[in-house]
Scaffold this motif. Structure first.
Motif, PDB file in Angstrom:
ATOM      1  N   LYS A 221      96.326  17.415  43.681  1.00 27.72           N
ATOM      2  CA  LYS A 221      95.715  17.238  42.361  1.00 27.72           C
ATOM      3  C   LYS A 221      96.553  17.930  41.288  1.00 27.72           C
ATOM      4  O   LYS A 221      96.698  17.443  40.170  1.00 27.72           O
ATOM      5  CB  LYS A 221      94.300  17.810  42.376  1.00 27.72           C
ATOM      6  CG  LYS A 221      93.513  17.526  41.101  1.00 27.72           C
ATOM      7  CD  LYS A 221      92.063  17.911  41.260  1.00 27.72           C
ATOM      8  CE  LYS A 221      91.266  17.547  40.023  1.00 27.72           C
ATOM      9  NZ  LYS A 221      91.759  18.184  38.811  1.00 27.72           N
TER      10      LYS A 221
ATOM     11  N   GLN B  29      99.563  15.345  32.270  1.00 26.99           N
ATOM     12  CA  GLN B  29      99.854  16.124  31.057  1.00 26.99           C
ATOM     13  C   GLN B  29     101.190  15.712  30.444  1.00 26.99           C
ATOM     14  O   GLN B  29     101.326  15.556  29.232  1.00 26.99           O
ATOM     15  CB  GLN B  29      99.892  17.614  31.390  1.00 26.99           C
ATOM     16  CG  GLN B  29      98.517  18.219  31.543  1.00 26.99           C
ATOM     17  CD  GLN B  29      98.582  19.658  32.030  1.00 26.99           C
ATOM     18  OE1 GLN B  29      99.654  20.246  32.096  1.00 26.99           O
ATOM     19  NE2 GLN B  29      97.429  20.204  32.376  1.00 26.99           N
TER      20      GLN B  29
ATOM     21  N   ASP C 224      97.788  16.235  38.004  1.00 30.50           N
ATOM     22  CA  ASP C 224      97.425  16.750  36.670  1.00 30.50           C
ATOM     23  C   ASP C 224      98.666  17.022  35.832  1.00 30.50           C
ATOM     24  O   ASP C 224      98.697  16.737  34.628  1.00 30.50           O
ATOM     25  CB  ASP C 224      96.613  18.051  36.823  1.00 30.50           C
ATOM     26  CG  ASP C 224      95.194  17.770  37.293  1.00 30.50           C
ATOM     27  OD1 ASP C 224      94.765  16.597  37.165  1.00 30.50           O
ATOM     28  OD2 ASP C 224      94.538  18.701  37.780  1.00 30.50           O
TER      29      ASP C 224
END
Lengths: 654, 273
Positions: free
Chosen positions: A28, A36, A32
């Motif tokens: 994850k 971003q 992530d």
């Protein structure tokens, strides 16, 4: 309902504008981070978690009803290079099976399967089962590719050629992510991914239940922003043919030296050095190396002090054979014996490099010399036998160079100082430095370790590479012939027996080193100016330690040299020096502050050299040093005191 | 204490024993379990050490490492630097004895073409300019510290036991104290805080970033050691590791230390596996 319709219509209209590209991540955190990064570029994305079932392949050797038979077969294939084998009962059949390899990759399993078949294993089977994995899918909406207008073909061009050379679409914008972060775009994953990572404890437990031997499953235990994968072209020892050849620039150095004493005839020197080698490993036993070095020294100063030198020299060029019990070397090499750094009494089979005086770092002041060498290894020892078929004297600079050991202008010789007689001799005559071609002798050294003490014993019959200058005996006998004799001084390298030893051991926080050697023929000049050789003893003792158990290294050495003369000599018959070096790193090891020194304890003899170097620009260093020399005329510091200087340089290896 | 000798093999590895639900009555028991964690009879690894400092390009070093536990209980290790060129072929040979005898350690410096002994008493110096001290490279006996279980804590969702280890005598360590977060299932210390000079805050921290199971042994694949004052970091990354191979004990002698080409054949044989 109205909102729903609007959303639907938006989706409908947006759909042609954004290409949706799925990317699959194993963690994850990586997903992530990717999101971003993409959002920072104005891209939109959705994250979904998928629990997937993957096919796992297991290569087995089956059909054993007894554990002993399975174990024997496991031992057999272990010798063939298969590792991590496991014998299990009842997992795949009622009897015993050997698990050879497990993987999610059918291709790698196929290789193992075929290899076992080639080895004649007829009981090879591939078992498949399913395992659960967690995947993080990022659906990235790529902006539309810029519209690509095909240029109109020139009237001179054939349309067929134009159509072939131009793509129908512009290339899709490249996603800026690290390759290692992404397993593969999900849509392209026709084969199971190799990597699988999970973060949650509960999922870890599931993994542990299902996967016990799979080398390719990785689990991220902790992760944060500093989880970076470093890429470095790994030097592989098994790369095929390229593996057998290597070359390298061992050193490259540029230095400018500014002489600070007003009494010096030289203002500045520019120095360049480059050395390189190429090595072929012909087989596991045979090796060939060629090496060379280039030294350029450009000296500028008063009238007559200017001197340019450019010398190409051979390095370590050899043919080498090695097996488990020995290593034989024929060619040229640098042999370093002894334990001490600054002054090593037993190190006499190597040829010194005196061309730059004190400027070489200790340990660098050696030149390659022709050798035949045999190193024979025993259980806890080594016998090193060296024969020097051609003698190589110490490397000296040009006579005009500030580091030449004879100062013709001042009438001084290193170790003697200046006398009116020498001044007259040197100003009226030349130096005979034509060394007769002869062998350099031999040396034998036995090394062993006993009770955490390293010992070496050596016997040598060698010509000493350091030059000694004999006053022409014809002139000594009849000074009136001074002007008729071609040579005033004759360079000598006496052949001496050397019997010595050294040891190195730890005593508390100190590492102690001792070394001593007896010489049968050390050169000297009597008060009657006769050249003689006498027995002598050279010794040294040293301690290395780290004050406060920190990063500063201190290496101190006390050394001495004694000549057992039979009549009065004009040489220094007893020399005692304290020398050493201090080194510390600072500013996260990007800077190094170091210093070397040599202090005479029986005569005023001073050499001090602090240096600061910047190491942060790997593989290069920039440095600046002071070399301060002072002392009595018959000492090193006194003889070279006009060579006190400040240096600035750049050096590196690649 | 435990083995955190990743610069030697870049690893801390373990079988996943059925001790998943094992409870430890004392810190000593836990430290002993961590110390005795199986890591194979021998191991070979290829890895990268990155010295990382904010605002500067990381400085990378490639190392090959060999480790062998001999039948006498001694641990032999050889680290060989392969890159960059200025330290290429530099080797560090260490023999940690099972008995109370001090370790033997030699370094081979290619520039001077000879090996020399290093003081095994040295603890506080930085290994090749990294944030790893020489003490961190060596096996530390469990009895050299007094151990105490502080609490159980979840670290990034992982069940850990926090173990405090204080040197049993001043002077046997450069640290005042270590606090370790031991992963219950694998017995790998996922985080270690190092305390020095009587300070209440840790001065250094080691964090495990990735572990993988290699040939059945849990292995640290990525770890970071941070100097909490200077913010300098040392990243250790294992690119390849092989356990329980045919690594001869002769490799851990000065004959091999001073002749890097000798180990090439061993590496070739290992790489083929």
């Amino acid at each position: 309902m109205f909102k729903y319709l609007i959303s639907l219509s938006c989706l409908f209209f947006l759909q042609p504008l954004y290409a949706v590209q799925p990317y699959e991540f194993s963690t994850k955190e990586r997903a992530d981070r990717f999101i971003q990064e993409q959002e920072a570029r104005g891209k939109r994305s959705n994250l979904t978690v998928q629990k997937q079932q993957k096919q796992r392949y297991t290569v087995l050797l089956k059909g054993h009803t007894q554990w002993g038979n399975a174990f024997k077969q496991a031992q057999l294939i272990d010798k063939q290079g298969f590792s991590g084998l496991e014998v299990v009962k009842g997992r795949y059949e009622r009897g015993y099976s050997i698990i050879v390899r497990q993987s999610l990759s059918k291709k790698s399993i196929g290789k193992t399967f075929n290899r076992l078949r080639r080895l004649g294993m007829k009981n090879v089977k591939v078992h498949t089962d399913k395992i659960k994995l967690v995947r993080y899918i990022v659906m990235l909406r790529e902006p539309p590719a810029p519209k690509f207008e095909r240029p109109k073909p020139s009237s001179l061009m054939k349309p067929a050629v134009v159509n072939k050379s131009l793509p129908d679409k512009a290339p899709a914008p490249e996603a800026i992510v690290k390759k290692s972060d992404i397993l593969a775009p999900a849509t392209l994953m026709s084969k199971p991914a190799i990597e699988s990572t999970v973060e949650k404890e509960s999922v870890l437990a599931t993994q542990e239940e299902n996967i016990e031997l799979d080398d390719e499953v990785m689990i991220v235990v902790m992760s944060d922003s500093s989880d970076i994968t470093y890429e470095m072209s790994i030097e592989d020892d098994d790369e095929g043919t390229g593996d057998n050849f290597e070359w390298a620039v061992d050193k490259i150095q540029l230095e400018t030296e500014l002489f600070t004493r007003s009494s010096s005839s030289v203002d500045h020197v520019e120095y360049i050095n480059a050395s390189a080698h190429a090595k072929w490993q012909l087989s596991s036993n045979w090796e060939v190396q060629i090496a060379a070095r280039l030294d350029g020294n450009y000296q500028h100063g008063d009238k007559g002090a200017d001197n340019d030198e450019l010398n190409l020299d051979y390095g370590n060029n050899f043919l080498r054979y090695r097996d488990q019990s020995m290593r034989l070397t024929v060619g040229s090499d640098t042999v370093r014996w002894g334990k001490m750094d600054t002054f090593s009494p037993t190190d006499n089979v190597s040829s010194l490099d005196m061309s730059r005086g004190v400027l070489f770092e200790w340990g660098e002041a050696y030149r390659s010399a022709p050798i035949v060498r045999g190193e024979f290894f025993f259980d806890n020892g080594k016998l090193d036998v060296v024969y020097l078929p051609y003698f190589r004297e110490a490397e000296l600079s040009d006579k005009e160079n500030v580091w030449y050991p004879v100062n013709i202008e001042e009438g001084a010789i290193l170790g003697f100082g200046s006398t009116p007689l020498l001044k007259t001799l040197l100003q009226n005559g030349k130096i005979d430095d034509d060394i007769n071609e002869t062998d350099g002798g031999f040396g034998i050294r036995y090394s062993t370790t006993l009770n955490s003490m390293d010992f070496d014993l050596t016997v040598q019959r060698v010509k000493l590479s350091t030059p000694y200058y004999q006053i022409n005996p014809t002139i000594v006998a009849n000074p009136a012939l001074m002007n008729q004799e071609k040579y005033a001084l004759i360079e000598k390298h006496p052949r001496s027996w050397v019997i010595g030893g050294d040891t190195e051991f730890q005593a508390g926080y100190f590492l102690l080193r001792f070394e001593a050697a007896w010489f049968s023929d050390l050169p000297a000049t009597t008060s009657r100016l006769q050249y003689e050789t006498y027995d002598g003893l050279k010794w040294a003792g040293g301690a290395e330690f780290y004050p406060g158990d920190g990063d500063t290294r201190v290496n101190l050495q006390l050394s001495g040299s004694h000549i057992d003369e039979k009549e009065k000599i004009i040489d220094r018959d007893n020399i005692v020096n304290l020398s050493g070096e201090v080194e510390t790193l600072f500013s996260n090891n990007r800077w190094k502050l170091s210093g070397r020194f040599n202090l005479g304890l029986d005569e005023k003899d001073i050499y001090i050299s602090p240096e600061v170097a910047y190491l942060g620009w790997e593989p290069f260093e920039m440095y600046s040093a002071i070399h301060y020399l002072d002392g009595n005329d018959n000492t090193l510091g006194g003889f070279y005191e006009n060579n006190t200087m400040v240096t600035f340089g750049w050096r590196g290896q690649f | 204490m435990y083995k955190f000798k990743y610069p030697i093999t870049f690893i801390v590895s373990t079988f996943l024993f059925p001790i998943v639900c094992h409870s430890y009555d004392s810190g000593f028991e836990l430290a002993t379990a961590v110390s005795n964690r199986p890591d194979g009879d021998n191991a070979y690894s290829v890895g990268i050490m990155a010295l990382v400092e904010k605002g500067h390009k990381p400085r990378l070093r490639q190392m090959n490492s060999f480790r062998l536990d001999d039948p006498n209980g001694n641990t032999l290790s050889l680290i060989r630097f392969k890159k960059p060129q200025d330290i290429k072929n530099t080797g560090l040979l260490t023999i940690d004895y099972y008995s109370d005898k001090d370790s033997d350690q030699w370094i081979f410096l290619p520039a001077v073409k000879k090996s020399r002994r290093i003081s095994s008493k040295r603890k506080g110096g930085r290994f090749v300019g990294s944030d790893i001290f020489y003490e961190d490279l060596r096996d530390r006996r469990v009895s050299e510290d007094t151990h105490r279980i502080v609490k159980k804590e979840k670290l990034n969702g992982m069940e850990t036991i926090v173990l405090e280890s204080i040197p049993s005598s001043k002077g046997n360590s450069v640290y005042d104290k270590r606090v370790s977060w031991i992963h219950v299932k694998s017995l790998i210390p996922l985080r270690i805080d190092f305390y020095q000079n009587g300070e209440s805050k840790p001065v250094k921290r080691s964090l495990v970033k990735q572990v993988g199971k290699k040939q059945g042994f849990w292995t640290i694949l990525k770890a970071v050691t941070q100097d909490l004052k200077s913010h300098h970091e040392t990243h250790i990354q294992t690119n390849e590791i092989l356990y329980d191979q045919s690594i001869p004990s002769e490799l851990f002698t000065q004959k091999y230390l001073e002749d890097p080409l000798r180990e090439k054949d061993i590496v070739k044989q290992l790489s083929r596996k």
